[in-house]
Design a protein around this motif. Sequence first.
Motif, PDB file in Angstrom:
ATOM      1  N   ALA A  37       0.847  -1.199   0.000  1.00 14.15           N
ATOM      2  CA  ALA A  37       0.000   0.000   0.000  1.00 14.15           C
ATOM      3  C   ALA A  37       0.883   1.249   0.000  1.00 14.15           C
ATOM      4  CB  ALA A  37      -0.919  -0.010   1.217  1.00 14.15           C
ATOM      5  N   MET A  38       1.980   1.173   0.757  1.00 15.29           N
ATOM      6  CA  MET A  38       2.897   2.317   0.838  1.00 15.29           C
ATOM      7  C   MET A  38       3.678   2.479  -0.472  1.00 15.29           C
ATOM      8  SD  MET A  38       5.702   2.916   3.799  1.00 15.29           S
ATOM      9  CE  MET A  38       6.833   1.634   3.304  1.00 15.29           C
ATOM     10  N   GLN A  39       4.208   1.361  -0.984  1.00 16.13           N
ATOM     11  CA  GLN A  39       5.029   1.432  -2.203  1.00 16.13           C
ATOM     12  C   GLN A  39       4.220   1.925  -3.413  1.00 16.13           C
ATOM     13  OE1 GLN A  39       8.232   1.188  -2.202  1.00 16.13           O
ATOM     14  NE2 GLN A  39       8.402   0.437  -0.104  1.00 16.13           N
ATOM     15  N   LEU A  40       2.927   1.630  -3.415  1.00 15.75           N
ATOM     16  CA  LEU A  40       2.091   2.059  -4.545  1.00 15.75           C
ATOM     17  C   LEU A  40       2.030   3.579  -4.675  1.00 15.75           C
ATOM     18  CD1 LEU A  40      -1.049  -0.266  -4.721  1.00 15.75           C
ATOM     19  CD2 LEU A  40       0.484   0.318  -6.606  1.00 15.75           C
ATOM     20  N   VAL A  41       2.088   4.273  -3.559  1.00 17.74           N
ATOM     21  CA  VAL A  41       2.084   5.740  -3.665  1.00 17.74           C
ATOM     22  C   VAL A  41       3.498   6.316  -3.611  1.00 17.74           C
ATOM     23  CG1 VAL A  41      -0.265   6.207  -2.907  1.00 17.74           C
ATOM     24  CG2 VAL A  41       1.522   5.942  -1.197  1.00 17.74           C
ATOM     25  N   ARG A  42       4.468   5.514  -3.132  1.00 21.50           N
ATOM     26  CA  ARG A  42       5.839   6.015  -3.041  1.00 21.50           C
ATOM     27  C   ARG A  42       6.579   5.889  -4.366  1.00 21.50           C
ATOM     28  NH1 ARG A  42      11.219   4.977  -2.030  1.00 21.50           N
ATOM     29  NH2 ARG A  42      10.937   2.824  -2.693  1.00 21.50           N
ATOM     30  N   ALA A  43       6.481   4.690  -4.959  1.00 23.03           N
ATOM     31  CA  ALA A  43       7.239   4.421  -6.190  1.00 23.03           C
ATOM     32  C   ALA A  43       6.493   3.406  -7.044  1.00 23.03           C
ATOM     33  CB  ALA A  43       8.631   3.896  -5.834  1.00 23.03           C
ATOM     34  N   PRO A  44       5.369   3.812  -7.626  1.00 24.04           N
ATOM     35  CA  PRO A  44       4.492   2.842  -8.309  1.00 24.04           C
ATOM     36  C   PRO A  44       5.107   2.234  -9.572  1.00 24.04           C
ATOM     37  CG  PRO A  44       3.679   5.102  -8.612  1.00 24.04           C
ATOM     38  CD  PRO A  44       4.786   5.172  -7.605  1.00 24.04           C
ATOM     39  N   ARG A  45       6.134   2.875 -10.142  1.00 26.92           N
ATOM     40  CA  ARG A  45       6.731   2.323 -11.373  1.00 26.92           C
ATOM     41  C   ARG A  45       7.406   0.985 -11.147  1.00 26.92           C
ATOM     42  NH1 ARG A  45       7.865   7.557 -13.002  1.00 26.92           N
ATOM     43  NH2 ARG A  45       9.667   7.556 -11.636  1.00 26.92           N
ATOM     44  N   GLN A  46       7.720   0.643  -9.877  1.00 25.32           N
ATOM     45  CA  GLN A  46       8.396  -0.623  -9.597  1.00 25.32           C
ATOM     46  C   GLN A  46       7.510  -1.829  -9.913  1.00 25.32           C
ATOM     47  OE1 GLN A  46       8.707  -1.662  -5.150  1.00 25.32           O
ATOM     48  NE2 GLN A  46       7.888   0.421  -5.092  1.00 25.32           N
ATOM     49  N   PHE A  47       6.193  -1.624 -10.082  1.00 31.09           N
ATOM     50  CA  PHE A  47       5.295  -2.765 -10.245  1.00 31.09           C
ATOM     51  C   PHE A  47       4.957  -3.054 -11.708  1.00 31.09           C
ATOM     52  CE2 PHE A  47       4.127  -1.108  -5.960  1.00 31.09           C
ATOM     53  CZ  PHE A  47       4.537  -2.217  -5.227  1.00 31.09           C
ATOM     54  N   ASP A  48       4.947  -4.346 -12.019  1.00 30.17           N
ATOM     55  CA  ASP A  48       4.474  -4.813 -13.317  1.00 30.17           C
ATOM     56  C   ASP A  48       3.149  -5.559 -13.071  1.00 30.17           C
ATOM     57  OD1 ASP A  48       4.131  -5.775 -15.871  1.00 30.17           O
ATOM     58  OD2 ASP A  48       5.787  -7.200 -15.793  1.00 30.17           O
ATOM     59  N   VAL A  49       3.223  -6.804 -12.595  1.00 31.61           N
ATOM     60  CA  VAL A  49       2.009  -7.526 -12.229  1.00 31.61           C
ATOM     61  C   VAL A  49       1.967  -7.688 -10.709  1.00 31.61           C
ATOM     62  CG1 VAL A  49       0.745  -9.710 -12.389  1.00 31.61           C
ATOM     63  CG2 VAL A  49       1.872  -8.752 -14.420  1.00 31.61           C
ATOM     64  N   LEU A  50       0.869  -7.283 -10.114  1.00 35.40           N
ATOM     65  CA  LEU A  50       0.639  -7.431  -8.670  1.00 35.40           C
ATOM     66  C   LEU A  50      -0.391  -8.531  -8.480  1.00 35.40           C
ATOM     67  CD1 LEU A  50       0.214  -3.777  -7.352  1.00 35.40           C
ATOM     68  CD2 LEU A  50       1.552  -5.543  -6.221  1.00 35.40           C
ATOM     69  N   LEU A  51       0.006  -9.612  -7.828  1.00 31.60           N
ATOM     70  CA  LEU A  51      -0.907 -10.740  -7.606  1.00 31.60           C
ATOM     71  C   LEU A  51      -1.351 -10.732  -6.152  1.00 31.60           C
ATOM     72  CD1 LEU A  51      -2.148 -13.606  -8.019  1.00 31.60           C
ATOM     73  CD2 LEU A  51       0.143 -14.513  -7.537  1.00 31.60           C
ATOM     74  N   THR A  52      -2.654 -10.805  -5.926  1.00 34.59           N
ATOM     75  CA  THR A  52      -3.086 -10.811  -4.534  1.00 34.59           C
ATOM     76  C   THR A  52      -4.476 -11.423  -4.360  1.00 34.59           C
ATOM     77  OG1 THR A  52      -3.171  -9.455  -2.521  1.00 34.59           O
ATOM     78  CG2 THR A  52      -4.005  -8.446  -4.539  1.00 34.59           C
ATOM     79  N   GLY A  53      -4.849 -11.647  -3.107  1.00 37.25           N
ATOM     80  CA  GLY A  53      -6.135 -12.273  -2.786  1.00 37.25           C
ATOM     81  C   GLY A  53      -7.292 -11.288  -2.895  1.00 37.25           C
ATOM     82  N   ASN A  54      -8.451 -11.763  -2.562  1.00 38.18           N
ATOM     83  CA  ASN A  54      -9.678 -11.024  -2.814  1.00 38.18           C
ATOM     84  C   ASN A  54      -9.745  -9.707  -2.031  1.00 38.18           C
ATOM     85  OD1 ASN A  54     -12.249 -10.497  -3.771  1.00 38.18           O
ATOM     86  ND2 ASN A  54     -13.044 -12.520  -3.315  1.00 38.18           N
ATOM     87  N   LEU A  55      -9.559  -9.753  -0.742  1.00 35.08           N
ATOM     88  CA  LEU A  55      -9.714  -8.547   0.074  1.00 35.08           C
ATOM     89  C   LEU A  55      -8.568  -7.553  -0.164  1.00 35.08           C
ATOM     90  CD1 LEU A  55     -11.186  -6.979   2.312  1.00 35.08           C
ATOM     91  CD2 LEU A  55      -9.835  -8.263   3.983  1.00 35.08           C
TER      92      LEU A  55
END
Length: 357
Positions: A227-245
Amino acid sequence: MDQHRVVLLPGDGIGPEITAVARQLLEVVAARFDLSLTFDEQLIGGAAIDATGEPLPASTLETCRAADAVLLAAIGSPRFDALPRDKRPESGLLALRSGMELFANLRPVKIVPALIDASSLRPEVIEGVDLMVVRELTGGIYFGQPKGRIEADGEERGFNTMTYSNSEVDRIARVAFELAAERRGQLCSVDKANVLDVSQLWRDRVNALSSNYSGVEVSHMYVDNAAMQLVRAPRQFDVLLTGNLFGDILSDEAAMLTGSIGMLPSASLGSEGPGLFEPVHGSAPDIAGQDKANPMAMVLSAAMMLRTGLKQPSAADALEKAVDQVLAKGFRTGDLMAEGCTPLGCKAMGEELLRAL
Ligand code: IPM
Ligand code: MG
């Protein structure tokens, strides 16, 4: 001529307005690309409760299962907040996902250059962001048993169960690995394995599968850090895999990188059968019926339906290009309005999109 049966689910709030725009565009694009699209509008959510007492009438589920693709606008209205949980609009959507066995929810987040200033984050932080949230959609704490509210030790207690089996993790992880292999080859699996047993199993399965995908680099991240990295440095992500909630929460957060949740489409897919395509945003009851809604996430969901669901990439390209062009010309709905741009309502935006087509 290719024949495709599309079920439209306008639902609640702004749903009918944005569905009308998407339908018109689909009709034009079908004529242009020599596709035969037939549309069947069905009830879901609050609209279905008003008409039948049920948020997902059996006839809606049946029609959807027999279609080639389903395009849903939005469900939900505060009018139904007092109803028991299983009679609320949200339960209709969950029953549809589950009834169509749509375990894989894909939510792409890509920065549109024309909208870079619409984000609440600085342009240099979000420039070039292009990520895909792969959210498990028919398991986890949304559907886990047991759940409920009971009397215990003289007070009331509410509880849900977060649970995943090996096979449930494996099938969603495979979707994410395959997508990552076609994209930049980076898969970040998000869990809470420092606390939750269910997350430890999730992580073990993702690691076990990774040997089958040598071209994909796997990393793991705790959900709070993600949650923090998404607003700090979102370019680091390509595919984010996660559960439902976790995917529910992180996909809303990721959506806002683009400035408005009114721009984001999604696809929900099973291992066979039709997919369900829908904007990430909700029914926006506060602006419903006022011709203020942004129809672009719905139009982009229609494009995703053409590309992924009906295998019509040229028609999908045409819709996506129309959205880009209209934005480049400076037309904006209220959610995206900026200095020097031209404000438009939902209908007028639909007309500009038609002109761009
Ligand atoms: C979403 C929505 C739904 C969810 C609600 C409306 C049940 O928030 O699609 O993200 O929680 O999955
Ligand atoms: Mg959500």
